[in-house]
Scaffold this active site. Structure first.
Site, short mmCIF file in Angstrom:
data_model
loop_
_atom_site.label_atom_id
_atom_site.label_comp_id
_atom_site.label_asym_id
_atom_site.label_seq_id
_atom_site.Cartn_x
_atom_site.Cartn_y
_atom_site.Cartn_z
N GLU A 304 0.82 -1.21 0.00
CA GLU A 304 0.00 0.00 0.00
C GLU A 304 0.86 1.26 0.00
O GLU A 304 0.56 2.23 -0.69
CB GLU A 304 -0.95 0.02 1.21
CG GLU A 304 -1.97 -1.11 1.23
CD GLU A 304 -3.04 -1.01 0.15
OE1 GLU A 304 -3.03 -0.04 -0.62
OE2 GLU A 304 -3.89 -1.92 0.08
N ARG A 308 0.89 3.78 -3.26
CA ARG A 308 0.28 5.09 -3.03
C ARG A 308 1.34 6.17 -2.77
O ARG A 308 1.28 7.25 -3.35
CB ARG A 308 -0.69 5.04 -1.85
CG ARG A 308 -1.81 4.03 -2.07
CD ARG A 308 -2.85 4.08 -0.96
NE ARG A 308 -3.63 2.85 -0.93
CZ ARG A 308 -4.89 2.76 -0.55
NH1 ARG A 308 -5.53 3.82 -0.11
NH2 ARG A 308 -5.52 1.60 -0.55
N ASP A 437 -5.25 -9.89 -8.05
CA ASP A 437 -5.53 -8.98 -9.18
C ASP A 437 -4.32 -8.34 -9.85
O ASP A 437 -4.02 -8.56 -11.01
CB ASP A 437 -6.54 -7.90 -8.75
CG ASP A 437 -6.19 -7.21 -7.43
OD1 ASP A 437 -5.16 -7.56 -6.82
OD2 ASP A 437 -6.94 -6.30 -7.02
N GLU A 573 -11.80 0.86 -10.45
CA GLU A 573 -11.45 -0.08 -11.53
C GLU A 573 -12.29 0.06 -12.80
O GLU A 573 -11.74 0.01 -13.91
CB GLU A 573 -11.50 -1.53 -11.02
CG GLU A 573 -10.38 -1.88 -10.03
CD GLU A 573 -10.60 -1.34 -8.63
OE1 GLU A 573 -11.75 -0.97 -8.32
OE2 GLU A 573 -9.62 -1.27 -7.85
C1 DMJ Z 1 -6.16 0.72 -4.94
O1 DMJ Z 1 -5.36 0.88 -3.86
C2 DMJ Z 1 -5.45 0.05 -6.08
O2 DMJ Z 1 -6.12 0.26 -7.25
C3 DMJ Z 1 -5.26 -1.41 -5.85
O3 DMJ Z 1 -4.69 -2.02 -6.95
C4 DMJ Z 1 -6.58 -2.05 -5.57
N1 DMJ Z 1 -7.29 -1.40 -4.52
C5 DMJ Z 1 -7.42 0.03 -4.56
C6 DMJ Z 1 -8.58 0.54 -5.38
O4 DMJ Z 1 -9.67 -0.24 -5.42
#
Ligand code: DMJ
Length: 673
Positions: A304, A308, A437, A573
């Site tokens: 994270e 970010r 994912d 998404e």
């Molecule tokens: C974000 O932090 C990123 O897109 C991550 O890949 C998946 N979760 C969140 C958004 O849904």
């Protein structure tokens, strides 16, 4: 015939010289003989017939006229030359000016020589930290300008009215000031991002920057204005009640802390840059300069904070050229490195960035597969920028290791990996949703980032998509929507996370980069499904998870929602994929779908005092049950992708030059197309 002006047939007058032709020589009299020899002879005879004086006068006049001719030719020539030179000078000055203009944009320094060859992976194109001025922007006429009109915005619950008002203001202002130059936003990675090896073998490409810089700026349209308005509303809440904290709690007018690192502010930096919110950007920059401290005894999640914080700082550095962001990126990057000190080199999930220690979650020594395989774009870029290969080595090692692992099912990976043994755990469950994912997303994106040379990444990606087709695709009833389900120990489940909606965009990106055309076909069918996950729900907003009906039942739609899954976290998404689909197809329906989604966010998640909130119940329009939290990715991703989706400027983050990390932070492609 008169030979000289004023001469007429008849006796010569003093001030005239005349030549009188005899009747036999007149045209038409007697036989007409116009042969050259005859004419020459005849002229000579005439000349001989002239008096001496007449001949001298004629000769004098000849010489005189000739002299005049020479003089006037030379002076005209000088004048002409100076005109031509002047215009050349002017051109040169303009070229210099435009070169200077181009020198200002976010330009990376020339890459250094890479001395290490990393196996199948392309050589690092290492760069010394550039010496950049404090804040670098385009020259005044090209600077990104926060639209003045925004200061006149009123906060109104009804976005449509706000938009109408904005459009009116915009119409008036269009006549008053020049259009914002998005080229001037310097959204242009430098050509010098090419790895050194390429520099040597390939000649410098003609500067596309120069050509593009001369393009007409693309004006911001009404829908983009609505996104700007939404962003400013969200930012107002954050600024008023959560400034410098991780997330806004818009209803309780407070904040929540996850890492205590101003997560929303950092995630939103490049969005502000792209939207042209200069004042907000400057204010946030000040906070980063004065208040962002990583030397804190705090546990952060490696994934994270990489996507970010590190991703956000790197992309903001690239867009703004401001070295502050690179310095901060280096700082956090170094502090995250202890995560890789594990027996298997598969990183732990958590790092204490103050103490320099790392650990897995308390209950397990496993890490999440998506987490350890979705930090590569950022660490690789950090190596390239700093010249320190340790970052890239650490993350490349993870990919190489995962490439060799058994336990995959036709390229599909399990969700967990053990940090001691380096093996997959909890085998047999395969999803493209949570915990797996972005593994798939980063296979493709690393391949693109590195100049499409890392074959193992491409192989793994292609195999995985085949695995998806073979094991996870099904069609729902009644609308026969193609969706991506899950496989658990051989049993198919018609469950699809909203998170999976990154996939159409990724497939389209792959097809755009030359991969199988049927990937694009699949992308088209899947984005329709993701849209239906919104359209079939009462609020027009998707839940976190849906279950598709495999059998037609009277009165049932394709999408079923379980009570535990009916929340919406303002996730990006679907909008992300809509953006890719619109960029690559130009089909306006994708913009229209995105517009519907934005309106529904405004209807059901907007908090009047500032900010947006996640909601608990997408099925109840009269009470969507606000959760009192605005996730940082709403500003970092959702609104950014909305703005890009509504834009018709393909150079506003050109997808042949930039690759978005999984948190929507654009990083340069090392060998741009
Ligand atoms: C974000 O932090 C990123 O897109 C991550 O890949 C998946 N979760 C969140 C958004 O849904």
């Amino acid at each position: 015939a008169a030979m000289y002006s004023g001469a007429a047939a008849g006796p010569p007058r003093r001030d005239f010289i005349s030549i009188t032709l005899g009747p036999d020589e007149a045209v038409g009299v007697g036989g007409y003989n116009n042969s050259k020899a005859w004419r020459r002879r005849s002229c000579w005879r005439k000349w001989k017939q002239l008096s001496r004086l007449q001949r001298s006068v004629i000769l004098f006049l000849f010489v005189f006229l000739a002299l005049c001719g020479v003089i006037s030719y030379t002076s005209m020539g000088e004048a002409w030359k100076s005109i031509t030179n002047k215009s050349l000078d002017d051109q040169r000055t303009e070229q210099e000016i435009s070169r200077l203009k181009l020198a200002n944009p976010a330009v990376l320094p020339a890459p250094q020589k890479a001395d290490a060859n990393h196996g199948d992976y392309p050589e690092l194109s290492l760069q010394k930290p550039p010496k950049l001025p404090h804040v670098r922007r385009g020259p005044s006429n090209l600077q990104i300008k926060a639209p003045q009109r925004d200061t006149r915005l009123k906060t109104r619950p009804d976005t449509m009215r706000a938009v109408e008002e904005l459009v009116e203001v915009d119409k008036v202002e269009k006549t008053e000031k020049s259009i914002i130059s998005w080229r001037g936003a310097v959204i242009e990675p430098d050509q010098s991002t090419e790895p050194p090896s390429n520099k040597i073998t390939e000649p410098e490409k003609p500067s596309s920057v120069e050509a593009e810089d001369q393009k007409e700026p693309v004006p911001i349209n009404e829908r983009q204005l609505a996104v700007i308005e939404a962003f400013r509303h969200a930012w107002k809440g954050y600024k008023d009640f959560a400034w410098g904290h991780d997330e806004l709690k818009p209803l309780s007018k407070s904040y929540s802390e996850w890492f205590g690192l101003g997560l929303t502010l950092i995630d939103a930096l490049d969005t502000m840059w792209i939207l042209g919110l200069k004042e907000e950007f400057e204010e946030a920059r000040k906070w980063v300069a004065n208040d962002l401290v990583f030397d804190k005894n705090v546990d952060v999640n490696l994934f994270e904070s990489t996507i970010r914080i590190l991703g956000g700082l790197l992309s903001t550095y690239h867009l703004s050229g401001d070295s502050l962001f690179l310095e901060k990126a280096k700082d956090i990057g170094n502090r995250l490195m202890p995560a890789f000190k594990t027996p298997s080199k598969i990183p732990y999930s958590d790092v204490n960035i103050g103490r320099g220690t790392a650990h897995p979650p308390r209950w397990t020594s496993d890490s999440t597969v998506a987490e350890v395989t979705s930090i590569q774009l950022e660490f690789r870029e950090l190596s390239r920028l700093t010249g320190d290969e340790k970052f890239q080595k650490a993350v490349d090692q993870v990919m190489k290791h995962v490439h060799t692992l058994s336990g995959k099912n036709d390229g599909l990976v399990p969700m967990f990996i053990n940090t001691n043994s380096g093996q997959f755990t909890h085998l047999g469950v395969y999803t493209l949703g949570a915990r797996a994912d972005s593994y798939y997303e980063y296979l493709l994106k690393q391949w693109i980032q590195g100049g499409k040379k890392e074959n193992e990444l491409l192989e793994d990606y292609m195999r995985a998509i085949e695995g998806v087709k073979k094991h996870l695709l099904q069609r729902s009833e009644p609308k026969k929507l193609t969706f991506v389900g899950e496989l658990a120990h051989g049993h198919f489940s018609a469950k699809m996370d909203h998170l999976v909606c990154f996939l159409p965009g990724t497939l389209a990106l792959g097809a755009h980069n030359g991969l199988a055309a049927d990937h694009m076909k699949l992308a088209e069918t899947l984005i329709e499904t993701c849209y239906q996950m919104y359209a079939q729900v009462e609020t027009g907003l998707s839940p976190e998870i849906v279950h598709f009906n495999l059998h037609a039942q009277k009165g049932h739609k394709d999408v079923e929602i379980k009570p535990a899954d009916r929340h919406n976290l303002l996730r990006p998404e679907t909008v992300e994929s809509l953006f890719y689909m619109y960029r690559f197809t130009g089909d306006k329906k994708y913009q229209d779908w995105g517009w519907e989604i934005l309106q529904n966010f405004n209807r059901y998640t907007r908090v009047s005092t500032g900010g947006y909130t996640s909601i608990n119940n997408v099925q109840n329009p009269s009470n969507p049950e606000p959760r009192d939290k605005m996730e940082s990715f709403f500003l970092g991703e959702t609104l950014k992708y909305m703005f890009l989706l509504f834009s018709d400027d393909i150079d506003l983050i050109n997808l042949d030059k930039y690759i978005f990390n999984t948190e929507a932070h654009p990083l340069p492609i090392w060998v741009p197309a």
